[in-house]
Design a protein around this motif. Structure first.
Motif, short mmCIF file in Angstrom:
data_model
loop_
_atom_site.label_atom_id
_atom_site.label_comp_id
_atom_site.label_asym_id
_atom_site.label_seq_id
_atom_site.Cartn_x
_atom_site.Cartn_y
_atom_site.Cartn_z
N ARG A 124 0.83 -1.21 0.00
CA ARG A 124 0.00 0.00 0.00
C ARG A 124 0.86 1.26 0.00
O ARG A 124 0.55 2.23 -0.71
CB ARG A 124 -0.93 -0.01 1.21
N ASP B 56 0.85 4.10 -2.94
CA ASP B 56 0.60 5.50 -2.60
C ASP B 56 1.77 6.38 -3.02
O ASP B 56 1.58 7.48 -3.55
CB ASP B 56 0.36 5.66 -1.09
N ARG C 82 1.77 6.78 -6.87
CA ARG C 82 0.68 7.66 -7.32
C ARG C 82 1.02 9.12 -6.98
O ARG C 82 0.76 10.02 -7.77
CB ARG C 82 -0.63 7.25 -6.66
N ARG D 274 -5.48 -3.91 -5.36
CA ARG D 274 -6.84 -3.44 -5.69
C ARG D 274 -7.52 -2.77 -4.51
O ARG D 274 -8.41 -1.95 -4.69
CB ARG D 274 -7.68 -4.61 -6.20
N GLY D 275 -7.11 -3.14 -3.30
CA GLY D 275 -7.68 -2.54 -2.10
C GLY D 275 -7.17 -1.13 -1.81
O GLY D 275 -7.70 -0.46 -0.93
N CYS D 276 -6.18 -0.68 -2.55
CA CYS D 276 -5.62 0.66 -2.34
C CYS D 276 -6.51 1.70 -3.03
O CYS D 276 -6.85 1.55 -4.20
CB CYS D 276 -4.20 0.76 -2.92
N ASP D 277 -6.83 2.74 -2.30
CA ASP D 277 -7.66 3.81 -2.86
C ASP D 277 -6.96 4.56 -3.99
O ASP D 277 -7.61 5.06 -4.90
CB ASP D 277 -8.06 4.81 -1.77
N SER D 278 -5.64 4.62 -3.94
CA SER D 278 -4.90 5.41 -4.94
C SER D 278 -4.50 4.60 -6.17
O SER D 278 -3.80 5.11 -7.04
CB SER D 278 -3.64 6.00 -4.29
N GLY E 188 -6.39 3.51 -8.68
CA GLY E 188 -7.21 3.77 -9.86
C GLY E 188 -6.46 4.10 -11.14
O GLY E 188 -5.37 4.66 -11.11
#
Length: 92
Positions: free
Chosen positions: A15, A19, A22, A57-61, A63
């Motif tokens: 994660r 992050d 990104r 895939r569970g990371c918000d960033s 996408g």
């Protein structure tokens, strides 16, 4: 939780790497290989990849950047000849 036992990579490290990538480049496409390289490691047996991908895939960033969305749809539309002219296709 340890995701990759061969390289001792945890879900927190994955994660953090996503992050960081990104934040460094908002337009980059993040792949498992890039995450391994960001952590200074290389995949070994590949047994962890399903869990590795689920963690990514569970990371918000994670996408997909806006300008890259819909490329698969655009590539499949058209004449079905991959952009080649009729005379350059293999005979059937």
């Amino acid at each position: 939780m340890i995701v990759c036992h061969c390289n001792t990579i945890s879900d927190h490290e994955i994660r953090a790497a996503v992050d960081w990538m990104r934040a460094a480049d908002p337009d980059t496409l993040i792949t498992p290989g890039k995450v391994y390289r960001a952590l200074g490691k290389r995949p070994d047996c590949g047994g962890c990849l399903p869990l590795f991908l689920d963690t990514m895939r569970g990371c918000d960033s994670l996408g997909v950047p806006m300008q890259l969305r819909g490329l698969r749809r655009a590539a499949t539309q058209g004449n079905g000849h991959e952009g080649r002219q009729e005379s350059h296709r293999i005979s059937q």
